[in-house]
Motif scaffolding. Structure first.
Motif: not given
Length: 435
Positions: A64-70
């Motif tokens: 989950d790339h978005e959660t890694w960024a968050v």
């Protein structure tokens, strides 16, 4: 003539984003501010909970790339709130993982990497990341915030102003207002800067936002020598949110300027204990020395040096603080080397001032003079810069020039420093007595 910040006066304050990315950590004195979204302890607790939730989700969905960024952004923000640079490698790891999963079409992670680069004082890298994020999403206000912070520190004043204006156009809120006010302050337009922060205060509802605005207004009042006005703003901010550390630091500076050294030391000790960064520890050491407590001051310098090494060990680059520490130790040659290194990275007013001070301390005043002049040109209403220029002019024998500079110190802010302010007043009196 049209001002690039003209539209500031007509926009309204919107809600502050949860993550005010792009904060600059570890700098001395004035920073490009990142408004708090909640009181510091509560903010830290909420960030810890946010980090925990992201970690739980990533155990189930590791791509989950978005959660890694968050998660990476949350680590950057937690480092800002707590003053703990050991979180930077964790932030980088999470952000790099997001980029690995989604190499393109992932502007949020580019903003996060830019915010992290700014926090580590890698301003050229931050500019690169912000520019890349804007290529993918030209309407990203956070990316413009990261870009503005980087351009400011790199000495690209016009580019910084343009980025701030774009941020204001896209999302007029406290983060944008704070950057716009700082931009105006850097150019000596203090009345307009205070006007912006007053508008932000009028619209602020959250206690932490009120505290932030009061802190900025207090700093602006203090920069003009208005001790009463500064004290009023800091007191109002503390009433709204006692946990906001810059308010205590400001109150300490007012107390020191008024000669209440014990009160100043007490507040500085609280700030240094809660956020032991190089700048808070150096400020505490200065006050301890002023209070005749040299051994304790030396201990704080040792701690400041350790905090600086921790910052560097976690990917930070800050030869400016290194130069200040060297000067505090009496090693002028090392201060010159470090300040020159920083100047080559970023020709910013504060760096020019430090390089001029270091060269002066090393007895190289002919070399110091251009940098001291440059600092006053870039920071036209900064009493400290004017005083440092005066010290160089006196040493090279330019008494008329020193008199002009010292009169500027008196007119701008005779309370600019509890140690240098009285010296400036005595030097001015001596020169005027000779006329």
């Amino acid at each position: 003539m049209f001002s690039p910040l003209r539209t500031v006066v007509v926009v309204s304050v919107a809600a502050v984003a949860l993550l005010a990315v792009g904060a600059v950590l570890g700098r001395r004195e004035k920073v490009i501010p990142a408004p708090p979204a909640a009181a510091a302890p509560a903010r830290a607790d909420r960030l810890a909970a946010s980090i925990s939730r992201a970690q739980d989700r990533l155990r189930k969905l590791p791509r989950d790339h978005e959660t890694w960024a968050v998660l990476g952004l949350a680590y950057v923000e937690r480092a800002r709130v707590t003053g703990d640079p050991s979180l930077y490698p964790k932030a980088e790891g999470a952000l790099r993982r997001s980029l690995q999963v989604r190499p393109t079409g992932n502007p949020v992670v580019l903003v996060g990497l830019g915010a992290l680069a700014n926090a580590r004082h890698e301003f050229a890298a931050a500019r690169k990341y912000a520019t890349a994020a804007l290529r993918e999403n030209p309407y990203d206000a956070d990316a413009y915030g990261v870009l503005a912070d980087a351009q400011t520190q790199l000495g690209a004043a016009a580019a910084a102003t343009a980025a701030i204006q774009r941020m204001l156009d896209l999302r007029p809120g406290l983060a944008a207002y704070a950057r716009a006010a700082y931009d105006l302050e850097q150019r000596g337009r203090l009345t307009e800067a205070a006007g912006l922060m007053r508008r932000a205060l009028d619209a602020a509802v959250d206690p932490a936002d009120i505290a932030f605005c009061r802190s900025q207004l207090g700093d602006l009042a203090l920069s003009t020598g208005d001790l009463e006005g500064a004290a009023t703003e800091y007191a109002a901010g503390i009433a709204a949110d006692p946990s906001y550390q810059p308010l205590l630091r400001g109150r300490a500076r007012v107390a020191a300027a008024a000669g209440r050294i014990d009160a100043a030391i007490a507040d500085a000790a609280t700030v240094a204990a809660r956020t032991p960064t190089p700048d808070t520890l150096l400020a505490y050491a200065e006050l301890l020395r002023l209070g005749g407590r040299a051994a304790e001051a030396d201990r704080q310098l040792t701690l400041a040096d350790a905090a600086h090494r921790i910052f560097v060990a976690n990917g930070g680059t800050d030869d400016l603080t290194g130069a200040q520490l060297a000067l505090a130790r009496g090693d002028a040659d090392a201060a010159v080397t470090l300040a020159r290194s920083e100047w080559l990275r970023r020709p910013f007013a504060e760096v020019a001032d430090m390089l001029g001070r270091a060269l002066h301390a090393a007895g190289r005043d002919a070399e110091a003079l251009p940098y001291a002049r440059h600092a006053t040109r870039m920071g036209p209403r900064n009493a400290a810069y004017a005083y440092h220029l005066a010290t160089v002019l006196l040493t090279v024998g330019d008494r008329p020039g020193a008199l002009v500079a010292l009169r500027q110190v008196r007119d701008l802010n005779p309370h600019f420093s509890p140690t240098e302010g009285p010296v400036a007043a005595r030097a001015l009196a001596a020169l005027e007595a000779r006329r």
